[in-house]
Design a protein around this motif. Structure first.
Motif, PDB file in Angstrom:
ATOM      1  N   THR A  18      13.199  14.238  -4.011  1.00 21.43           N
ATOM      2  CA  THR A  18      12.320  13.311  -3.311  1.00 21.43           C
ATOM      3  C   THR A  18      10.915  13.874  -3.237  1.00 21.43           C
ATOM      4  O   THR A  18      10.719  15.067  -3.032  1.00 21.43           O
ATOM      5  N   THR A  19       9.933  13.010  -3.404  1.00 25.64           N
ATOM      6  CA  THR A  19       8.538  13.417  -3.237  1.00 25.64           C
ATOM      7  C   THR A  19       7.793  12.282  -2.563  1.00 25.64           C
ATOM      8  O   THR A  19       8.283  11.153  -2.525  1.00 25.64           O
ATOM      9  N   SER A  20       6.660  12.539  -1.979  1.00 30.39           N
ATOM     10  CA  SER A  20       5.873  11.466  -1.394  1.00 30.39           C
ATOM     11  C   SER A  20       4.476  11.491  -1.999  1.00 30.39           C
ATOM     12  O   SER A  20       4.005  12.543  -2.447  1.00 30.39           O
ATOM     13  N   ILE A  65       3.995   0.992 -12.290  1.00 32.70           N
ATOM     14  CA  ILE A  65       3.412   2.088 -13.080  1.00 32.70           C
ATOM     15  C   ILE A  65       3.401   3.352 -12.231  1.00 32.70           C
ATOM     16  O   ILE A  65       3.039   3.322 -11.047  1.00 32.70           O
ATOM     17  N   VAL A  66       3.813   4.483 -12.831  1.00 36.21           N
ATOM     18  CA  VAL A  66       3.619   5.785 -12.191  1.00 36.21           C
ATOM     19  C   VAL A  66       2.866   6.692 -13.160  1.00 36.21           C
ATOM     20  O   VAL A  66       3.096   6.655 -14.369  1.00 36.21           O
ATOM     21  N   CYS A  67       1.952   7.493 -12.629  1.00 33.19           N
ATOM     22  CA  CYS A  67       1.144   8.400 -13.441  1.00 33.19           C
ATOM     23  C   CYS A  67       1.347   9.833 -12.937  1.00 33.19           C
ATOM     24  O   CYS A  67       1.455  10.062 -11.730  1.00 33.19           O
ATOM     25  N   LYS A  68       1.367  10.754 -13.845  1.00 35.35           N
ATOM     26  CA  LYS A  68       1.447  12.157 -13.448  1.00 35.35           C
ATOM     27  C   LYS A  68       0.111  12.637 -12.873  1.00 35.35           C
ATOM     28  O   LYS A  68       0.065  13.410 -11.921  1.00 35.35           O
ATOM     29  N   GLU A  69      -1.010  12.174 -13.461  1.00 37.44           N
ATOM     30  CA  GLU A  69      -2.342  12.613 -13.030  1.00 37.44           C
ATOM     31  C   GLU A  69      -2.963  11.587 -12.068  1.00 37.44           C
ATOM     32  O   GLU A  69      -2.444  10.490 -11.867  1.00 37.44           O
ATOM     33  N   ASN A 128       0.776  11.220  -9.162  1.00 33.70           N
ATOM     34  CA  ASN A 128       1.468  12.456  -8.784  1.00 33.70           C
ATOM     35  C   ASN A 128       2.985  12.306  -8.898  1.00 33.70           C
ATOM     36  O   ASN A 128       3.745  12.977  -8.203  1.00 33.70           O
ATOM     37  N   ILE A 129       3.417  11.402  -9.786  1.00 35.64           N
ATOM     38  CA  ILE A 129       4.840  11.204 -10.048  1.00 35.64           C
ATOM     39  C   ILE A 129       5.103  11.542 -11.515  1.00 35.64           C
ATOM     40  O   ILE A 129       4.512  10.943 -12.413  1.00 35.64           O
TER      41      ILE A 129
END
Length: 475
Positions: free
Chosen positions: A320-322, A415-419, A444-445
């Motif tokens: 889990t992350t937020s 949509i999820v972005c790492k940056e 941040n995902i």
């Protein structure tokens, strides 16, 4: 600090059902001042269940009650209870993957696998899952070589080609051990899908006729060669093209294969031969022998996989992350929560191409992935793009707009972005859509192919969205 979690992997296919229990070791690999990133550092299979015939109610519909009963018995044999299991995955493949079956199985298994990832896989996606489960992908990555995995089952053969760990080709062909069935020395079933092969080989077989191994061998030898043709090791013939499954995409391979490997029920008899040709009331062992003895297999670096009939997931890891407030962008809070949405990812080069407005291959691949996953929606996971300019963000937004048009009307664009560029991308999309479609864009995902993601209800007046990423684990 490393923690251990108990995970269960359940595979429900057209012919067979099986279960594996594993212990996963997880550790937070991020520093104290960054977003937590929990990685799976090791895995240990602690129980391998029996292989069961998948119970059928009628036609292609699974007897979900009987499946649930099988799994209850397997839990007892493994010495576990549902309360002990933290996470897991159910993979439904073949004819069993139809939406009605997936829904029935999910309902009946809620007491055993309430929080599990439940994934349906079409024929091409099944090829990839089998290739990973057999260890072919990992083998090709570790040795920087090209490996073709053939998952030969009862009705079809699912094929995946990996080069240095990356998927290069996948497809499905009507080659399987149960396309002809035998009982008490007589042929009791001949699949209509074999019509072209029987005609070309001139094999003298008929319903209720004698199961003559010599005549049937003419068919299985040709079936084995079609597998070699499918990946370009042998020259492709019209018969190979006719044998491609209707639901499969085109398998494009240049034939430069370093190693071949086989998984699925038929594969056990490739590596452990039997001359009891009709042991299971079909031609499985005979087909296996035809494959094992074919020249193209002998010359193609045959490698025995870690798993054959159990080449599938062994569970799912969960962390889990937020997401911080400055990185959240969504058009309407009512779209939350969302559960078990598959993440769609591509290579770094394909992602980079999006920034220049080149997205045709990306979009067609995304639609294939959604169709194969058997879901109404997917999450577009951008894991490689870093520091895009505003112009590049607008190009990206245009492509994502096209992706949204391919989704069912009421489905949000996810949509999820790492940056850290989700805020600007999300706002650009909201402006372009005129709020005619819901948009969720978080950063941040980090997600990889095979991940499933949950979005919780936004907290702190919409500043934070809880996110759970579940990763399918292969043996």
């Amino acid at each position: 600090m490393e923690d251990a979690i108990l995970s269960v992997g359940i595979d429900i296919g057209t012919s067979t059902t099986s279960m594996v229990v594993s212990r996963l070791f997880v550790k937070n690999t991020a520093s104290c001042f960054t977003v937590p990133h929990v990685a799976i550092t090791d895995k240990e299979i602690i129980y391998r269940g029996e292989i069961y015939q998948t119970p059928q109610a009628d036609g292609n519909r699974i007897d979900a009650d009987a499946v649930a009963e099988i799994l209850k018995q397997e839990y007892k044999r493994a010495g576990i209870t549902p309360e002990m299991v933290q996470t897991g995955a159910v993979i439904i493949t073949g004819e069993s993957s139809r939406k009605e079956n997936a829904r029935l199985v999910t309902e009946k298994m809620s007491s055993l696998a309430g929080e599990f990832v439940v994934a349906s896989a079409g024929p091409d996606l099944e090829s990839i899952i089998a290739g990973k489960g057999a260890g072919a992908q990992q083998y090709s990555k570790e040795r920087a070589c090209t490996v073709a995995n053939f998952d030969v089952g009862g009705g079809t053969s699912n094929i995946a080609v990996f080069k240095s760990g990356e998927l290069k080709a996948r497809g499905c062909y009507d080659i399987g051990g149960r396309l002809i069935r035998v009982s008490e020395g007589k042929i009791t079933y001949i699949s209509p899908r074999l019509e072209h092969i029987i005609a070309q080989t001139g094999a003298d077989i008929q319903l209720q006729g004698t199961a003559d191994a010599v005549q049937l061998r003419r068919i299985t030898d040709r079936m084995a060669d079609i597998l070699g043709e499918s990946v370009g090791i042998l020259k492709e013939t019209d018969l190979c093209r006719l044998s491609k499954s209707v639901e499969s995409g085109d398998l494009e391979s240049d034939g430069k294969i370093d190693h071949v490997t086989f998984s699925g029920g038929v594969a056990d008899y490739i590596y452990h031969p039997s001359d009891n040709w009709f042991l299971h009331g079909d031609i499985g062992p005979l087909l296996a022998d035809s494959i094992r003895c074919s020249q193209w297999v002998k010359q193609s670096g045959l490698w025995q996989p870690q798993e054959t009939i159990r080449a599938t997931v062994i569970g799912a890891g969960s962390y889990t992350t937020s997401v911080s407030g400055s990185t959240v962008s969504f058009s309407d809070e009512s779209v939350f929560p969302l559960k078990n949405i598959p993440a769609y990812t591509v290579s770094e080069q394909q992602e980079t191409d999006l920034l220049s407005g080149s997205g045709r291959d990306y979009l067609s691949s995304a639609e294939w992935f959604r169709r194969e996953s058997g879901t109404e929606n997917i999450i577009f996971a951008l894991s490689h793009i870093q520091n895009p300019s505003y112009k590049e963000v607008l190009h990206l937004a245009d492509i994502m707009m096209q992706a949204a048009e391919a989704l069912p009307q009421k489905q949000p664009l996810l949509i999820v972005c790492k940056e850290d560029f989700a805020k600007v991308l999300g706002m650009a999309l909201i402006r372009k859509t005129g709020r005619k479609r819901d948009i969720v864009c978080l950063d941040n995902i980090y997600a990889i192919s095979g991940d499933y993601i949950d979005f919780g209800k936004p907290l702190m007046n919409g500043l934070v969205v809880p996110v759970v990423v579940k990763t399918l684990i292969f043996g």
